[in-house]
Design a protein around this motif. Structure first.
Motif, mmCIF file in Angstrom:
data_model
loop_
_atom_site.group_PDB
_atom_site.id
_atom_site.type_symbol
_atom_site.label_atom_id
_atom_site.label_comp_id
_atom_site.label_asym_id
_atom_site.label_seq_id
_atom_site.Cartn_x
_atom_site.Cartn_y
_atom_site.Cartn_z
ATOM 1 N N ALA A 9 46.355 26.125 -10.012
ATOM 2 C CA ALA A 9 46.455 25.655 -11.396
ATOM 3 C C ALA A 9 45.524 26.485 -12.264
ATOM 4 C CB ALA A 9 46.089 24.174 -11.496
ATOM 5 N N ASP A 10 45.859 26.584 -13.544
ATOM 6 C CA ASP A 10 45.011 27.263 -14.521
ATOM 7 C C ASP A 10 43.925 26.285 -14.961
ATOM 8 O OD1 ASP A 10 46.885 29.253 -14.257
ATOM 9 O OD2 ASP A 10 47.895 28.814 -16.149
ATOM 10 N N LEU A 11 42.672 26.636 -14.714
ATOM 11 C CA LEU A 11 41.558 25.731 -14.993
ATOM 12 C C LEU A 11 40.541 26.388 -15.923
ATOM 13 C CD1 LEU A 11 40.939 24.264 -11.409
ATOM 14 C CD2 LEU A 11 42.390 23.357 -13.220
ATOM 15 N N GLY A 12 39.625 25.563 -16.436
ATOM 16 C CA GLY A 12 38.575 26.076 -17.313
ATOM 17 C C GLY A 12 39.090 26.526 -18.659
ATOM 18 N N GLU A 13 40.225 25.979 -19.099
ATOM 19 C CA GLU A 13 40.843 26.467 -20.324
ATOM 20 C C GLU A 13 40.436 25.655 -21.553
ATOM 21 O OE1 GLU A 13 44.684 28.986 -19.075
ATOM 22 O OE2 GLU A 13 45.056 26.834 -19.155
ATOM 23 N N ASP A 23 40.833 18.951 -15.406
ATOM 24 C CA ASP A 23 40.455 19.839 -14.313
ATOM 25 C C ASP A 23 39.971 19.072 -13.091
ATOM 26 O OD1 ASP A 23 41.102 21.860 -16.030
ATOM 27 O OD2 ASP A 23 39.142 22.856 -15.968
ATOM 28 N N ALA A 24 39.185 18.031 -13.301
ATOM 29 C CA ALA A 24 38.633 17.280 -12.176
ATOM 30 C C ALA A 24 39.738 16.699 -11.310
ATOM 31 C CB ALA A 24 37.717 16.171 -12.687
ATOM 32 N N ALA A 25 40.772 16.155 -11.938
ATOM 33 C CA ALA A 25 41.886 15.575 -11.191
ATOM 34 C C ALA A 25 42.704 16.657 -10.493
ATOM 35 C CB ALA A 25 42.772 14.763 -12.117
ATOM 36 N N LEU A 26 42.944 17.782 -11.170
ATOM 37 C CA LEU A 26 43.723 18.858 -10.560
ATOM 38 C C LEU A 26 43.000 19.471 -9.367
ATOM 39 C CD1 LEU A 26 45.184 20.626 -13.714
ATOM 40 C CD2 LEU A 26 46.491 19.515 -11.898
ATOM 41 N N LEU A 27 41.678 19.487 -9.414
ATOM 42 C CA LEU A 27 40.918 20.051 -8.298
ATOM 43 C C LEU A 27 41.057 19.218 -7.029
ATOM 44 C CD1 LEU A 27 37.717 21.302 -10.137
ATOM 45 C CD2 LEU A 27 39.228 22.687 -8.699
ATOM 46 N N ALA A 33 42.424 28.195 -7.747
ATOM 47 C CA ALA A 33 42.302 28.006 -9.190
ATOM 48 C C ALA A 33 42.320 29.349 -9.913
ATOM 49 C CB ALA A 33 40.998 27.280 -9.525
ATOM 50 N N ASN A 34 43.105 29.420 -10.998
ATOM 51 C CA ASN A 34 43.027 30.537 -11.940
ATOM 52 C C ASN A 34 42.059 30.107 -13.041
ATOM 53 O OD1 ASN A 34 45.129 31.877 -10.576
ATOM 54 N ND2 ASN A 34 46.694 30.927 -11.850
ATOM 55 N N ILE A 35 40.920 30.765 -13.136
ATOM 56 C CA ILE A 35 39.889 30.323 -14.069
ATOM 57 C C ILE A 35 39.838 31.247 -15.291
ATOM 58 C CG2 ILE A 35 37.427 29.832 -14.361
ATOM 59 C CD1 ILE A 35 37.278 29.249 -11.381
ATOM 60 N N ALA A 36 39.952 30.635 -16.477
ATOM 61 C CA ALA A 36 39.895 31.394 -17.727
ATOM 62 C C ALA A 36 38.562 32.121 -17.831
ATOM 63 C CB ALA A 36 40.075 30.457 -18.916
ATOM 64 N N CYS A 54 34.733 24.337 -7.974
ATOM 65 C CA CYS A 54 35.598 24.965 -6.976
ATOM 66 C C CYS A 54 34.844 25.189 -5.670
ATOM 67 C CB CYS A 54 36.127 26.297 -7.500
ATOM 68 S SG CYS A 54 37.432 26.153 -8.755
ATOM 69 N N VAL A 55 33.617 25.666 -5.777
ATOM 70 C CA VAL A 55 32.810 25.899 -4.579
ATOM 71 C C VAL A 55 32.535 24.587 -3.862
ATOM 72 C CG1 VAL A 55 30.558 26.690 -3.750
ATOM 73 C CG2 VAL A 55 31.790 28.022 -5.477
ATOM 74 N N ARG A 56 32.193 23.564 -4.614
ATOM 75 C CA ARG A 56 31.875 22.267 -4.019
ATOM 76 C C ARG A 56 33.064 21.672 -3.288
ATOM 77 N NH1 ARG A 56 31.738 16.755 -5.080
ATOM 78 N NH2 ARG A 56 32.923 16.923 -7.026
ATOM 79 N N ARG A 57 34.268 21.887 -3.824
ATOM 80 C CA ARG A 57 35.464 21.271 -3.261
ATOM 81 C C ARG A 57 36.216 22.189 -2.294
ATOM 82 N NH1 ARG A 57 37.660 16.986 -6.769
ATOM 83 N NH2 ARG A 57 36.242 16.588 -8.507
ATOM 84 N N GLY A 58 35.752 23.431 -2.135
ATOM 85 C CA GLY A 58 36.442 24.355 -1.240
ATOM 86 C C GLY A 58 37.719 24.938 -1.813
ATOM 87 N N VAL A 59 37.804 25.006 -3.135
ATOM 88 C CA VAL A 59 38.969 25.575 -3.802
ATOM 89 C C VAL A 59 38.735 27.062 -4.049
ATOM 90 C CG1 VAL A 59 40.349 25.553 -5.927
ATOM 91 C CG2 VAL A 59 39.632 23.396 -4.882
#
Length: 262
Positions: A9-13, A23-27, A33-36, A54-59
């Motif tokens: 998903a596109d995150l940080g937008e 973002d929290a729910a999508l993670l 993750a595609n991060i802006a 992302c690091v915390r959740r392993g994404v």
């Protein structure tokens, strides 16, 4: 082994106090993750928070560079030279890469955003510019793209390529996306999106606006987070994929599994 696919998903937008999507729910749903990176959305605080989560959740972390079009959210055409495109991509990748390094991680893939993402599929000069930037940054950097010029340019440089399937966008018969300016370009029916996703991953085809089935290799499925009901739909897509026997895994793992299977 059954089908395996990445969910991205596109995150940080967001920007400043403005946010887009949950973002929290999508993670909780995605594996990548595609991060802006600041040119169409995102600022240092948002990039830092998104990378840390992302690091915390392993994404798995991916850079989502754009035309320098903050006002237009990167969706407008800009008359840039190929050299400018290359330099803009390098600049944005460097920004996100610094946050990833700070949090003990690395940027795994590169996925051009918006209008730039559309043009690199059809413009050889822009595709070569993005592929050159990626190859110089890291020979292991995965280039996320649709079938087209960018995928070909990245493969020519022996870069790993992940083909993205976009279930909620209409496809032309030639494999390009129907422009957002045209009616029906974005699909809103949840059941149709789920069915299209299952067909992409399990059958290797997607129906075009011409009514024909287009062969497609989907290494990752893009889940949009900026539409009504997006999180609920993302959860449904993941649930139905798993029900169909599909394994969800980060992009690098998906590509490795496909190489091993071959």
């Amino acid at each position: 082994m059954g089908p395996i696919v990445d969910l991205v998903a596109d995150l940080g937008e967001g920007f400043g106090t403005y946010s887009m999507g949950d973002d929290a729910a999508l993670l909780e749903v995605v594996s990548s993750a595609n991060i802006a990176c600041g040119f169409h959305a995102g600022d240092p605080d948002i990039m830092n928070t998104t990378v840390a989560e992302c690091v915390r959740r392993g994404v798995s972390i991916g850079a989502h560079p754009s035309f320098p079009d903050l006002r237009g959210f990167g969706r407008r055409t800009m008359d840039l030279t190929a050299e400018e495109v290359r330099n803009d991509v390098l600049y944005q990748f460097g920004a996100l890469g610094a946050f990833a390094a700070y949090h003990g991680a690395a940027v795994v893939h590169l996925a051009p955003h918006g209008r730039l993402g559309n043009l690199v599929a059809t413009r050889p000069d822009y595709a070569q510019a993005v592929a050159d930037a990626a190859a110089r940054v890291s020979p292991d950097l995965i280039v996320l793209a649709q079938d087209g010029e960018l995928a070909d340019a990245a493969k020519a440089r022996q870069l790993p390529v992940g083909i993205v399937g976009i279930a909620d966008r209409a496809y032309e018969a030639d494999g390009t996306l129907v422009p957002r300016s045209r009616p029906g370009a974005v699909i809103h029916d949840a059941s149709a999106i789920v069915d299209r996703t299952i067909r992409m991953v399990c059958e290797g085809v997607i129906e075009t606006v011409a009514g024909t089935d287009l062969p497609i290799v989907a290494d990752t499925i893009l889940l949009h987070g900026d539409t009504p009901g997006a999180v609920r739909l993302a959860r449904q897509v993941r649930s139905e994929l798993e029900r169909a026997g599909v394994t969800i895994a980060p992009l690098a793992q998906v590509l490795a599994a496909k190489v091993e299977a071959a």
